[in-house]
Design a protein around this motif. Structure first.
Motif: not given
Length: 187
Positions: A59-83
């Protein structure tokens, strides 16, 4: 005879005045004391909801919630590898006290002021993350994103894309890898 007519007439006049007063009492200035009609802030529970993970289409999130995510991405983080990050580049975390199978969140109350549950809309775009690993868990009527069963969070200390300030916090919070594992320090 006249006194008998005054009683019912007076009662009718008072009732009419009351009704007219009620109809004309709107406050167009915007400064009235009426309760706001905006949706309430997120509701959190002191006890976890043992809801079962479902595919990432809820279901759609209620208004006033923390920021919603429309995309989940992978990126390299220094010292952590892919996150994994959200569409704004903010790091997503998992909590060791949560449970992945079935998905169960344990961060509630004051915890959610520091670790913001990733509340998602009906569909989630992915890049570099296996879509079959994404799911959701129901959290007090909202839909929280999971990865490999682990509920996902943002850290309030990450204020810009690419930050990983929540990594290793309290020895229980870790940036999440594309496979849903906790990140590890790389050489």
């Amino acid at each position: 005879m006249i006194p008998r007519r005054i009683g019912p007439s007076l009662a009718l006049a008072l009732a009419s005045a009351f009704l007219l007063g009620a109809c004309g009492s709107s406050d167009d200035s915007g400064t009235g004391t009426a309760a706001p009609t905006a949706p309430a802030a997120p509701v959190t529970s002191a006890t976890p909801d043992p809801a079962v993970s479902t595919p990432a289409a809820g279901t759609s999130p209620a208004a006033g919630q923390p920021a919603t995510t429309a995309a989940v991405l992978t990126r390299a983080a220094q010292g952590l590898g892919s996150i994994v990050t959200d569409d704004k580049g903010l790091t997503l975390y998992r909590y060791d006290k949560d449970e992945p199978n079935p998905s169960k969140w344990t961060c509630s109350g004051a915890c959610t002021k520091t670790w913001l549950p990733v509340i998602v809309p009906e569909s989630v775009q992915t890049s570099g993350v296996e879509k079959s690993l994404l799911g959701t868990v129901h959290r007090n009527g909202e839909t929280q994103l999971t990865l490999a069963g682990w509920p996902l969070y943002r850290y309030v200390g990450d204020t810009a894309a690419g930050q990983t300030n929540g990594e290793g916090k309290d020895g229980q919070w870790y940036a999440v890898t594309p496979a849903g594992q906790k990140s590890t320090v790389t050489g």
